[in-house]
Design a protein around this motif. Structure first.
Motif, PDB file in Angstrom:
ATOM      1  N   LEU A 140      90.998  55.658  53.238  1.00  0.00           N
ATOM      2  CA  LEU A 140      90.702  54.342  53.710  1.00  0.00           C
ATOM      3  C   LEU A 140      91.323  53.554  54.768  1.00  0.00           C
ATOM      4  O   LEU A 140      92.411  53.968  54.905  1.00  0.00           O
ATOM      5  N   PRO A 141      90.671  52.675  55.394  1.00  0.00           N
ATOM      6  CA  PRO A 141      91.453  51.882  56.403  1.00  0.00           C
ATOM      7  C   PRO A 141      92.348  50.970  55.809  1.00  0.00           C
ATOM      8  O   PRO A 141      92.128  50.451  54.712  1.00  0.00           O
ATOM      9  N   ASP A 142      93.517  50.837  56.496  1.00  0.00           N
ATOM     10  CA  ASP A 142      94.288  49.617  55.962  1.00  0.00           C
ATOM     11  C   ASP A 142      93.595  48.295  56.190  1.00  0.00           C
ATOM     12  O   ASP A 142      93.020  48.110  57.289  1.00  0.00           O
ATOM     13  N   THR A 173      81.888  60.776  55.979  1.00  0.00           N
ATOM     14  CA  THR A 173      81.940  59.236  55.954  1.00  0.00           C
ATOM     15  C   THR A 173      81.110  58.656  54.651  1.00  0.00           C
ATOM     16  O   THR A 173      79.864  59.104  54.773  1.00  0.00           O
ATOM     17  N   GLN A 174      81.724  57.836  53.972  1.00  0.00           N
ATOM     18  CA  GLN A 174      80.977  57.287  52.899  1.00  0.00           C
ATOM     19  C   GLN A 174      81.277  55.873  52.740  1.00  0.00           C
ATOM     20  O   GLN A 174      82.430  55.540  52.612  1.00  0.00           O
ATOM     21  N   PRO A 175      80.170  55.087  52.508  1.00  0.00           N
ATOM     22  CA  PRO A 175      80.298  53.645  52.219  1.00  0.00           C
ATOM     23  C   PRO A 175      80.894  53.375  51.058  1.00  0.00           C
ATOM     24  O   PRO A 175      80.330  54.066  49.874  1.00  0.00           O
ATOM     25  N   VAL A 176      81.800  52.665  50.843  1.00  0.00           N
ATOM     26  CA  VAL A 176      82.464  52.283  49.540  1.00  0.00           C
ATOM     27  C   VAL A 176      82.427  50.490  49.211  1.00  0.00           C
ATOM     28  O   VAL A 176      82.640  49.928  49.979  1.00  0.00           O
ATOM     29  N   LYS A 177      81.603  50.421  48.386  1.00  0.00           N
ATOM     30  CA  LYS A 177      81.394  48.626  47.903  1.00  0.00           C
ATOM     31  C   LYS A 177      82.725  47.988  47.656  1.00  0.00           C
ATOM     32  O   LYS A 177      83.560  48.657  46.737  1.00  0.00           O
ATOM     33  N   VAL A 201      83.313  49.211  52.830  1.00  0.00           N
ATOM     34  CA  VAL A 201      84.066  49.924  53.648  1.00  0.00           C
ATOM     35  C   VAL A 201      83.968  51.400  54.030  1.00  0.00           C
ATOM     36  O   VAL A 201      83.700  52.292  52.979  1.00  0.00           O
ATOM     37  N   ASN A 202      84.217  51.761  55.144  1.00  0.00           N
ATOM     38  CA  ASN A 202      83.891  53.269  55.264  1.00  0.00           C
ATOM     39  C   ASN A 202      84.910  54.076  54.848  1.00  0.00           C
ATOM     40  O   ASN A 202      86.036  53.803  55.353  1.00  0.00           O
ATOM     41  N   TYR A 285      81.418  46.685  57.219  1.00  0.00           N
ATOM     42  CA  TYR A 285      80.100  46.151  57.387  1.00  0.00           C
ATOM     43  C   TYR A 285      79.695  45.134  56.351  1.00  0.00           C
ATOM     44  O   TYR A 285      80.030  45.266  55.245  1.00  0.00           O
ATOM     45  N   HIS A 286      78.725  44.169  56.737  1.00  0.00           N
ATOM     46  CA  HIS A 286      78.344  43.147  55.749  1.00  0.00           C
ATOM     47  C   HIS A 286      77.121  43.294  55.409  1.00  0.00           C
ATOM     48  O   HIS A 286      76.213  43.360  56.686  1.00  0.00           O
TER      49      HIS A 286
END
Length: 448
Positions: A140-142, A173-177, A201-202, A285-286
């Motif tokens: 995950l990104p910091d 790549t998977q989006p995580v809510k 968050v990707n 992204y939002h």
């Protein structure tokens, strides 16, 4: 003489168009098929007045998959996917049967994330070996705050500083809510609602076959569709379609040295405002509006094998693709949702096609696309730009915008080493205009 790169090239945008490459030879054909094996989380906490249902963590699914591989040593894992399914009845019912589902615009829509192995039988000429075992790592990104999020290139640098104990087979790549709870990449259930403001968050998830640490580096190359026409007040922009973007992917892969080993190709969805540029390094992204636009782009994940790890004998990849869609037994009507082939039956035809075509599979992906809505209503399943529909409701002198209920279908795209020609009688074409207004214009016909 090939130049062995020591680090992945920049991938802030699509690599340049290298023109028509020459001098490559097709890969040998196989006849081993391609079978999907799914592992779903089990409920650990029921829905209640003060809590939502919970399911097993993703890591439990990986260990369950490894037990399956130990019991079935004749299977070899081609690629892995984190796959989403619609959940009904307060979380008790996971729909793994129907190929088409409805997302209700203003209601709660629950989804779970399972693990899908795309497996192949070990070729009879392969020597007997130990059963394969898979592992995975999450990146995950910091995040310092909602406006300060680590970018993709820095995440890739962290990946390449992390020893991976085995051979990488997938980089997805998977989006995580990101809800009220802490951001948990292994959580397998979440809820979406059209009227809610939500953040995603990707996650970069790496799957590998367990073994010795390899001296290699991971790279990602993004191929973004170009805008062909600007949109207006009452019209959406016109974008390149899948087949055009795929041509650039193929040209790039034909140009890279043989120590660049592609591990998977993925269609990534990107929340997009078409009056702004496209930044594929953005990891968050939002969804904060009723009407949203999305851009799909192709992300090629590859491994750069170091020269000191041994000679590289791989020939240049000639990337092809095949889209397989469920059959429609009865078209939807005003009071009828239609009848479609099941997910399992459609995936069996994936296996049949791979065997009949003798295709050498690079990777496979499960797609979810709209039926008769968004960009699919204009470009069919070749669409790389899509959007959700809305409607106006009135109450007295006031009006409000609501999201429409929408229907989605599961599709399967197989990426091959070599463009597999169609042969008479091997498959029959699917009339994709039964789903959308146009047929797919991708690599060859779709399979039904």
């Amino acid at each position: 003489m090939y130049h062995y790169a020591s680090a992945p090239p920049e991938y802030s945008g699509a690599p340049p168009d290298y023109g028509v490459a020459t001098g490559s030879s097709p890969a040998p054909l196989t006849a081993v098929g391609l079978q999907a094996v799914d592992f779903l989380p089990r409920m650990t906490a029921e829905d209640g007045p003060s809590n939502r249902p919970e399911y097993e963590q993703f890591g439990v699914l990986v260990e369950r998959a490894n037990r399956f591989l130990r019991d079935n040593p004749h299977f070899s894992v081609n690629t892995c996917e984190s796959v989403e399914f619609r959940v009904y009845n307060r979380g008790y019912e996971i729909d793994t049967v129907e190929s088409v589902f409805t997302a209700y615009g203003e209601a709660n829509n629950r989804y779970i994330r399972g693990l899908r192995l795309w497996t192949q039988y070990r070729h009879s000429s392969m020597p007997a070996s130990e059963p394969e075992q898979i592992g995975y790592l999450n990146f995950l990104p910091d995040i310092q705050n909602s406006e300060l999020v680590e970018r993709l290139d820095h995440v890739v640098q962290r990946i390449n500083r992390t020893p991976i104990k085995g051979t990488i087979i997938t980089v997805e790549t998977q989006p995580v809510k990101w809800g009220s709870k802490a951001l948990d990449p292994d959580r397998t259930i979440w809820t979406e609602r059209g009227s809610a403001s939500e953040r995603f968050v990707n996650l970069i998830r790496i799957f590998y076959i367990r073994g010795p640490v390899e001296q290699s580096q991971v790279g990602l190359a993004d191929f973004v569709p170009q805008k062909l026409e600007d949109g207006g007040t009452f019209s959406n922009p016109r974008m390149e379609t899948f087949s055009t973007v795929m041509q650039r992917v193929r040209q790039w892969l034909l140009s890279v040295p043989p120590n660049y080993r592609p591990v998977n190709v993925q269609t990534v969805m990107f929340r997009w405002s078409y009056n702004k540029g496209v930044d594929t390094k953005d990891m968050m992204y939002h969804e904060n509006k009723k009407h949203l636009n999305y851009l799909r782009f192709l992300r090629v994940a590859y491994v750069i094998e170091k020269p000191d790890s041994g000679p590289v004998s791989r020939s240049t990849i000639q990337l092809g693709s095949k889209l397989i869609v469920p059959e429609m037994a009865q078209q939807p009507g005003f009071f009828d949702k239609g009848t479609f082939e099941s997910q399992e039956s459609c995936r069996r035809r994936v296996d049949q096609w791979v065997k009949a075509a003798g295709a050498r599979v690079v990777s496979a992906e499960t797609l979810v696309m709209r039926i008769a809505g968004g960009g699919e209503s204009v470009y069919g399943f070749d669409a790389m730009h899509t959007w959700n529909d809305t409607h106006q409701t009135r109450s007295g002198n006031s009006s409000s915008t609501k999201r429409d209920d929408e229907r989605f279908v599961y599709l399967y795209r197989i990426y091959t080493d070599g463009i597999v020609p169609e042969t008479g009688g091997m498959v029959r074409e699917s009339r994709l205009e039964n789903y959308t207004t146009q047929t797919d214009s991708g690599e060859g016909c779709a399979i039904a």
